[in-house]
Write an enzyme that holds these catalytic residues in place. Sequence first.
Site, PDB file in Angstrom:
ATOM      1  N   ASP A 261       0.795  -1.189  -0.037  1.00  0.00           N
ATOM      2  CA  ASP A 261      -0.177  -0.186   0.190  1.00  0.00           C
ATOM      3  C   ASP A 261       1.165   1.253  -0.057  1.00  0.00           C
ATOM      4  O   ASP A 261       1.760   1.401   0.667  1.00  0.00           O
ATOM      5  CB  ASP A 261      -0.946  -0.134   1.357  1.00  0.00           C
ATOM      6  CG  ASP A 261      -1.996   1.225   1.111  1.00  0.00           C
ATOM      7  OD1 ASP A 261      -2.979   0.714   0.752  1.00  0.00           O
ATOM      8  OD2 ASP A 261      -1.562   2.236   1.440  1.00  0.00           O
ATOM      9  N   ASN A 269      -2.668  13.104  -2.997  1.00  0.00           N
ATOM     10  CA  ASN A 269      -3.691  13.427  -3.727  1.00  0.00           C
ATOM     11  C   ASN A 269      -4.214  14.852  -3.536  1.00  0.00           C
ATOM     12  O   ASN A 269      -4.485  15.717  -4.293  1.00  0.00           O
ATOM     13  CB  ASN A 269      -4.894  12.179  -3.749  1.00  0.00           C
ATOM     14  CG  ASN A 269      -4.667  11.346  -4.969  1.00  0.00           C
ATOM     15  OD1 ASN A 269      -4.061  11.731  -5.732  1.00  0.00           O
ATOM     16  ND2 ASN A 269      -5.433  10.376  -4.830  1.00  0.00           N
ATOM     17  N   ASP A 278      -2.480   9.736  -9.929  1.00  0.00           N
ATOM     18  CA  ASP A 278      -2.389   8.878 -10.671  1.00  0.00           C
ATOM     19  C   ASP A 278      -0.957   8.584 -11.428  1.00  0.00           C
ATOM     20  O   ASP A 278      -0.854   7.507 -11.712  1.00  0.00           O
ATOM     21  CB  ASP A 278      -3.368   9.237 -12.050  1.00  0.00           C
ATOM     22  CG  ASP A 278      -4.686   9.335 -11.536  1.00  0.00           C
ATOM     23  OD1 ASP A 278      -5.203   8.673 -10.409  1.00  0.00           O
ATOM     24  OD2 ASP A 278      -5.753   9.677 -12.354  1.00  0.00           O
ATOM     25  N   GLU A 304      -4.888   2.520  -3.899  1.00  0.00           N
ATOM     26  CA  GLU A 304      -3.229   2.488  -3.940  1.00  0.00           C
ATOM     27  C   GLU A 304      -2.828   1.211  -3.299  1.00  0.00           C
ATOM     28  O   GLU A 304      -1.690   0.974  -2.922  1.00  0.00           O
ATOM     29  CB  GLU A 304      -3.070   3.873  -2.867  1.00  0.00           C
ATOM     30  CG  GLU A 304      -3.204   3.392  -1.370  1.00  0.00           C
ATOM     31  CD  GLU A 304      -4.529   4.070  -1.249  1.00  0.00           C
ATOM     32  OE1 GLU A 304      -4.565   4.252   0.147  1.00  0.00           O
ATOM     33  OE2 GLU A 304      -5.593   4.285  -2.093  1.00  0.00           O
TER      34      GLU A 304
END
Length: 387
Positions: A261, A269, A278, A304
């Site tokens: 992760d 983000n 992204d 993620e």
Amino acid sequence: MSPAPDTYFALALIGPAILALFSFCFLGLWAFSGTRNYILLFSAACFIYSLAAIVQIALWPADFGQNTILSALLYTTSVVMISNGVLQRAGQQMSPFVMIVIFTTIMLPIWYFFYIEPSLIARIYILNFGYGFVFIYVCVRLVGLALGPFIDRFLYWVLVAFAFHFFIRTTATIDPELGNAPGSFGRSVFWLVLQVSLAIFGAIMALTLLAATVADLLGDMERDRDTDLLTRLLNRRGFERIAGSHMSRAAGRQVSLISCDIDHFKSLNDTYGHGAGDAVLKEFGALLLNTMRGEDVIGRIGGEEFAILLTGADVEGARQFAERVRALLENTHFESVPDTRVVTASFGIAQYRPPEPLRKLLARADVALYAAKKAGRNRCFVAGQTQ
């Protein structure tokens, strides 16, 4: 007794009519796929073969020499196209040099044995044996298909049979009394038998190519359905399907699973935008692909979250793999993120305990992953071990 004109044309048109129909089928499949250009070669090959047969049937152009050269050129073009299409389907190519050799070794003797030393028998042997050798060349290049999936094996042996039928049919049915005049061959029973046999073998070949093409397109659809569009890794559905299959076929081999992760991804983000997030996901996916072994299974199973199934790796081997990926990610510069922001990931590792299902294996790896995050992130923990 010669066949009646109506019977002659009906029988003679069987081959070109069948292959013209296949040409439109392949064209439709190519339009549907949008990417597999070898299908367009199959379509063009069927159409050009039909055109060559019609040129002979209609005697156009009327000059017999021009008709002979034009029809031979069209037939040869069709054979080269279908051969190149089969090679392209397998990820190979027919080089321009080979194409030049094929056209030269067929067309020059056809010209010679019409204009210099007229011999219909010689031209028949040149065309049929020439095409047989072209398909043998393709079979030699594609011998690996004989060990592939069922449709590839079936296609390979159809190609072998198609190649040798040119030699067997020609030697078994040729009439040595055939003359050089148009009427002695173009309207003969031998020529009609030739056309019907080519229609049958051509239809078998075209049906096999059609089946292989449909199988390829269905495979593309399944891969698209199982693929994460951003990272080009497997999505959760694809990972569960393929990883589960690998686990069921492990046959005593050690199997380990890594759950990972990206750390603080929501903060990344929120701070730099979803475009930056992204880009990080995409580059991390590429890093995983470059690190994986041939039989490893890697998927993006959440926002993620990623999972890696390692076949033939014990828990220590999986830990070393995870540590290598962790270090690579920590030292990777992402253009969408400032240098001051280091992107890291946490990893949880669990070894497969047959016959546990994938969901339980993944759950144990997730427990180790959560422990790694709780311990400060950017580290690798093994399920059931004291860290």
